[in-house]
Design an enzyme around this catalytic site. Structure first.
Site, short mmCIF file in Angstrom:
data_model
loop_
_atom_site.label_atom_id
_atom_site.label_comp_id
_atom_site.label_asym_id
_atom_site.label_seq_id
_atom_site.Cartn_x
_atom_site.Cartn_y
_atom_site.Cartn_z
N ARG A 127 0.85 -1.20 0.00
CA ARG A 127 0.00 0.00 0.00
C ARG A 127 0.88 1.24 0.00
O ARG A 127 1.27 1.78 1.03
CB ARG A 127 -0.92 0.00 1.22
CG ARG A 127 -1.82 1.21 1.32
CD ARG A 127 -2.79 1.34 0.16
NE ARG A 127 -3.76 0.25 0.12
CZ ARG A 127 -4.44 -0.11 -0.97
NH1 ARG A 127 -4.28 0.53 -2.12
NH2 ARG A 127 -5.30 -1.11 -0.90
N GLN A 167 -7.38 -7.73 -9.08
CA GLN A 167 -7.48 -6.30 -9.38
C GLN A 167 -6.09 -5.74 -9.67
O GLN A 167 -5.13 -6.05 -8.98
CB GLN A 167 -8.10 -5.61 -8.15
CG GLN A 167 -7.72 -4.17 -7.93
CD GLN A 167 -8.90 -3.21 -7.94
OE1 GLN A 167 -9.93 -3.48 -8.55
NE2 GLN A 167 -8.77 -2.11 -7.25
N ARG A 198 2.04 -6.49 -9.77
CA ARG A 198 2.35 -5.87 -8.47
C ARG A 198 2.38 -6.88 -7.32
O ARG A 198 2.76 -6.52 -6.21
CB ARG A 198 1.37 -4.73 -8.17
CG ARG A 198 -0.05 -5.18 -7.91
CD ARG A 198 -0.93 -4.03 -7.43
NE ARG A 198 -2.30 -4.47 -7.18
CZ ARG A 198 -3.18 -3.78 -6.49
NH1 ARG A 198 -2.87 -2.61 -5.98
NH2 ARG A 198 -4.40 -4.25 -6.31
N HIS A 221 1.40 3.37 -10.60
CA HIS A 221 0.44 3.80 -9.57
C HIS A 221 1.17 4.60 -8.49
O HIS A 221 1.31 4.15 -7.34
CB HIS A 221 -0.20 2.54 -8.98
CG HIS A 221 -1.50 2.75 -8.27
ND1 HIS A 221 -1.62 3.62 -7.21
CD2 HIS A 221 -2.71 2.20 -8.46
CE1 HIS A 221 -2.89 3.58 -6.78
NE2 HIS A 221 -3.57 2.73 -7.53
N ASP A 229 -11.65 9.54 -7.40
CA ASP A 229 -11.21 8.37 -8.17
C ASP A 229 -11.57 8.65 -9.63
O ASP A 229 -12.63 8.25 -10.10
CB ASP A 229 -11.90 7.09 -7.65
CG ASP A 229 -11.26 5.83 -8.21
OD1 ASP A 229 -10.32 5.94 -9.03
OD2 ASP A 229 -11.72 4.73 -7.83
N GLU A 257 -1.46 8.85 -11.22
CA GLU A 257 -1.08 7.59 -11.85
C GLU A 257 -1.06 7.74 -13.38
O GLU A 257 -2.09 7.97 -13.99
CB GLU A 257 -2.09 6.50 -11.45
CG GLU A 257 -2.34 6.45 -9.95
CD GLU A 257 -3.61 5.69 -9.59
OE1 GLU A 257 -4.07 4.83 -10.37
OE2 GLU A 257 -4.17 5.96 -8.51
C1 BG6 Z 1 -6.87 3.29 -8.35
C2 BG6 Z 1 -8.27 2.96 -8.82
O1 BG6 Z 1 -5.99 3.28 -9.41
O2 BG6 Z 1 -6.45 2.30 -7.40
C3 BG6 Z 1 -9.21 2.85 -7.64
O3 BG6 Z 1 -8.71 3.96 -9.73
C4 BG6 Z 1 -8.68 1.83 -6.65
O4 BG6 Z 1 -10.52 2.49 -8.09
C5 BG6 Z 1 -7.27 2.23 -6.25
O5 BG6 Z 1 -9.54 1.81 -5.51
C6 BG6 Z 1 -6.61 1.29 -5.25
O6 BG6 Z 1 -6.69 -0.02 -5.67
P1 BG6 Z 1 -6.16 -1.19 -4.76
O7 BG6 Z 1 -6.48 -2.46 -5.49
O8 BG6 Z 1 -4.70 -0.97 -4.58
O9 BG6 Z 1 -6.91 -1.07 -3.45
#
Ligand code: BG6
Length: 278
Positions: free
Chosen positions: A55, A73, A78, A151, A196, A253
Site C-alpha cells: 500500500r 485487481q 504488483r 500507480h 477516483d 497515476e
Molecule cells: C486506483 C483505482 O488506481 O487504485 C481505484 O482507480 C482503486 O478504483 C485504487 O480503488 C486502489 O486499488 P487497490 O487495489 O490498490 O486497493
C-alpha cells in the site's frame, strides 16, 4: 509498522540526501529521497508479507487496470516477485540505474490467455530526478491486449494543501460518481474528499505541489495517455493497510488504461515517467 526485509529490497544511492529503494515484490519503488526529503508515500500499515500488494510506493499495474475477470485487481505484476537483471550501477555522469524484469510463468499463462511476455523496468536516479521506464515484449505468437499504469503514491504533509496541474478542460470518468463522464473545470486541481477519476488524453506533463519542504514535482510521461487521480479519503478508515494515513498521500497515476494496447507478436511496447524537482 512492518518494515521490508533487507533481502527483499535494492537501494540506489547517489549521496546521503539522494536515494531510492525498490521492493522486489511487484518491483514496487517504495522510497525516493531527494534533497533529504522523502517524496513517496508508503502507508504505516502497509504489509510487506510478499503476498499482498504494497500500500504505497509505485506499484506496477499490468496487465489489467482495475477489477479483472481473469485475475486480481490491477493485474499480477504488483503481486509477483521480479528478478533483478542489473543491480544498481553508476554511470560516468553519476546517475545510478537498476533493471528488474518479470516473465510469464505457468500461473500467469493459466490466468492470461497463455501469453508469453517479458516486462522490464529500468529505474534511473539522478540528483533531482527519478525515471521509470517500462518495456513490455510480446514473446508469443498471438496479439496481447493489456492496460498498464504506474500507480505513484506521492507523500504529502497535508493532502488538503496539495494540487495537481494540467487537467482543466479534460474529460474524465468519475468512478466516485457512478463512472459518469465529466469535464474538469479546475486548474490546479485540489483534493478535499474522495476522488477516483480517470482523466483521458492528458498532456505529457503535470506538476504536483505541496510535497515535503514545499517541494513541487514535475511528472513527465511518455506513451501513457491517461492520468488517474485517487485518494479514498474516509473510505481509507475501512482499509486495514491505510487508515488515517490517507491525509498524507495523493495518487497521480500515469497509465494507458482507457483503451487497451494491442501488442503484436515479437513487438515491444515502451513507456516511461520522469519525476523531477522544480
Ligand atoms: C486506483 C483505482 O488506481 O487504485 C481505484 O482507480 C482503486 O478504483 C485504487 O480503488 C486502489 O486499488 P487497490 O487495489 O490498490 O486497493
Amino acid at each position: 509498522m512492518s518494515i521490508p526485509k533487507e533481502s527483499d529490497v535494492i537501494g540506489l544511492e547517489i549521496d546521503d540526501q539522494t536515494s531510492c529503494t525498490i521492493h522486489l515484490f511487484g518491483a514496487t519503488l517504495i522510497s525516493w529521497i531527494c534533497e533529504g526529503d522523502e517524496l513517496i508515500f508508503v502507508s504505516s500499515k502497509a504489509k510487506f508479507d510478499n503476498k499482498s500488494a504494497i500500500r504505497g510506493g509505485v506499484p506496477i499495474v499490468f496487465p489489467n487496470f482495475g477489477p479483472w475477470s481473469q485475475g486480481p485487481q490491477h493485474g499480477f505484476a504488483r503481486i509477483s516477485r521480479w528478478l533483478v537483471e542489473q543491480f544498481p550501477q553508476k554511470d560516468d555522469c553519476g546517475n545510478v540505474s537498476a533493471v528488474l524484469s518479470l516473465e510469464d510463468s505457468e500461473e500467469t499463462r493459466a490466468m492470461w490467455n497463455n501469453h508469453r511476455f517479458k516486462v522490464t523496468l529500468t529505474v534511473t536516479l539522478s540528483r533531482r530526478l527519478l525515471k521509470m521506464r517500462l518495456l513490455v515484449l510480446n514473446k508469443g505468437d498471438s496479439t496481447m491486449s493489456f492496460t498498464c499504469l504506474l500507480h505513484t503514491y506521492f507523500r504529502l504533509p497535508d493532502v488538503s494543501l496539495a494540487s495537481v496541474s494540467n487537467l482543466r478542460g479534460l474529460s474524465y470518468i468519475d468512478k466516485a460518481r457512478k463512472s459518469e463522464a465529466f469535464i474538469e473545470k479546475h486548474d490546479p486541481l485540489r483534493i478535499d474528499g474522495f476522488i477516483d477519476s480517470i482523466y483521458q488524453n492528458t498532456p505529457n506533463q503535470h506538476t504536483i505541489s505541496g510535497l515535503a519542504s514545499g517541494k513541487t514535482v514535475n511528472l513527465e510521461k511518455v506513451n501513457l495517455p491517461d492520468t488517474v487521480i485517487w485518494n479514498p479519503w474516509e473510505k481509507a478508515l475501512h482499509m486495514d493497510d491505510l487508515g488515517d494515513d490517507y491525509m498524507h498521500m495523493i495518487c497521480v497515476e500515469a497509465g494507458n488504461v482507457s483503451t487497451a494496447i494491442e501488442l503484436q507478436p515479437k513487438i515491444t511496447f515502451e513507456a516511461s515517467q520522469t519525476l523531477s524537482i522544480i
